[in-house]
Design an enzyme around this catalytic site. Structure first.
Site, PDB file in Angstrom:
ATOM      1  N   CYS A 173     -10.693  -3.677  -4.274  1.00  0.00           N
ATOM      2  CA  CYS A 173      -9.658  -4.649  -4.638  1.00  0.00           C
ATOM      3  C   CYS A 173     -10.258  -6.014  -4.945  1.00  0.00           C
ATOM      4  CB  CYS A 173      -8.596  -4.738  -3.546  1.00  0.00           C
ATOM      5  SG  CYS A 173      -7.480  -3.314  -3.592  1.00  0.00           S
TER       6      CYS A 173
ATOM      7  N   CYS B 121      -3.889   0.548  -2.860  1.00  0.00           N
ATOM      8  CA  CYS B 121      -3.864  -0.672  -2.051  1.00  0.00           C
ATOM      9  C   CYS B 121      -2.775  -1.620  -2.558  1.00  0.00           C
ATOM     10  CB  CYS B 121      -5.207  -1.384  -2.126  1.00  0.00           C
ATOM     11  SG  CYS B 121      -6.572  -0.468  -1.395  1.00  0.00           S
TER      12      CYS B 121
ATOM     13  N   GLU C 149       0.155   5.184   0.695  1.00  0.00           N
ATOM     14  CA  GLU C 149      -0.789   6.214   1.116  1.00  0.00           C
ATOM     15  C   GLU C 149      -0.395   7.577   0.568  1.00  0.00           C
ATOM     16  OE1 GLU C 149      -2.062   4.219   5.373  1.00  0.00           O
ATOM     17  OE2 GLU C 149      -0.886   6.047   5.392  1.00  0.00           O
TER      18      GLU C 149
ATOM     19  N   ASN D 265       0.838  -1.198   0.000  1.00  0.00           N
ATOM     20  CA  ASN D 265       0.000   0.000   0.000  1.00  0.00           C
ATOM     21  C   ASN D 265       0.876   1.253   0.000  1.00  0.00           C
ATOM     22  OD1 ASN D 265       0.526  -0.885   2.778  1.00  0.00           O
ATOM     23  ND2 ASN D 265      -0.907   0.664   3.471  1.00  0.00           N
TER      24      ASN D 265
ATOM     25  N   GLU E 118      -2.969  -4.824  -3.126  1.00  0.00           N
ATOM     26  CA  GLU E 118      -3.472  -5.721  -4.167  1.00  0.00           C
ATOM     27  C   GLU E 118      -3.466  -5.022  -5.526  1.00  0.00           C
ATOM     28  OE1 GLU E 118      -5.946  -6.495  -0.374  1.00  0.00           O
ATOM     29  OE2 GLU E 118      -4.953  -4.802  -1.346  1.00  0.00           O
TER      30      GLU E 118
ATOM     31  N   CYS F 140     -10.190  -4.841   0.363  1.00  0.00           N
ATOM     32  CA  CYS F 140     -11.348  -3.942   0.355  1.00  0.00           C
ATOM     33  C   CYS F 140     -12.250  -4.309  -0.823  1.00  0.00           C
ATOM     34  CB  CYS F 140     -10.889  -2.488   0.267  1.00  0.00           C
ATOM     35  SG  CYS F 140     -10.191  -2.016  -1.340  1.00  0.00           S
TER      36      CYS F 140
END
Length: 130
Positions: free
Chosen positions: A86, A50, A41, A39, A52, A83
């Site tokens: 994803c 993310c 940010e 990830n 993934e 999430c």
């Protein structure tokens, strides 16, 4: 190296200065190549990426288009789950029976499939009249 080990290793590279929640993902493409992502940010939430999505982007950039298996790991009390966005991204490149391994850094592992994570997924069949 196992997918969980690859995800664990790349997790250390995550850029998570705001949430402090580092996530790593690793996938095996149909070609057999392994791709990883972590990830990333951004101070302007929700503009981050993310883990993934990063692994999938690396796979596509390399020319592969099908996921054979995927693993996701985080420092969480229970195995971390992708999430919703994803889950849809994984489903774009994976058949429903593709194995998804969810893990914690403490060694708790849960195995499932993309179909179990995203029942009733929106797929290309819905676009057949376009």
């Amino acid at each position: 190296m196992s997918l969980i080990a690859a995800a664990r290793a790349v997790r250390e590279n995550a850029h998570a200065p705001y949430s402090k929640f580092k996530v790593g993902a690793a996938l095996t493409a149909a070609s057999g190549a392994v791709y990883v992502g972590c990830n990333v940010e951004n101070v302007a939430y929700p503009e981050g990426t993310c883990a993934e999505a990063g692994a999938i982007a690396a796979m596509v950039a390399a020319g592969d288009t099908a996921i054979k298996e995927i693993a996701v790991i985080a420092d969480s009390p229970k195995p971390v789950s992708p999430c919703g966005g994803c889950r849809q991204k994984i489903a774009e490149f994976a058949e429903g029976d593709v194995k998804v391994t969810l893990a914690t850094i403490d060694g708790i592992v849960h195995e499932t499939t993309i179909a179990a994570l995203l029942p009733g997924s929106f797929d290309a069949d819905y676009m057949s009249r376009v």
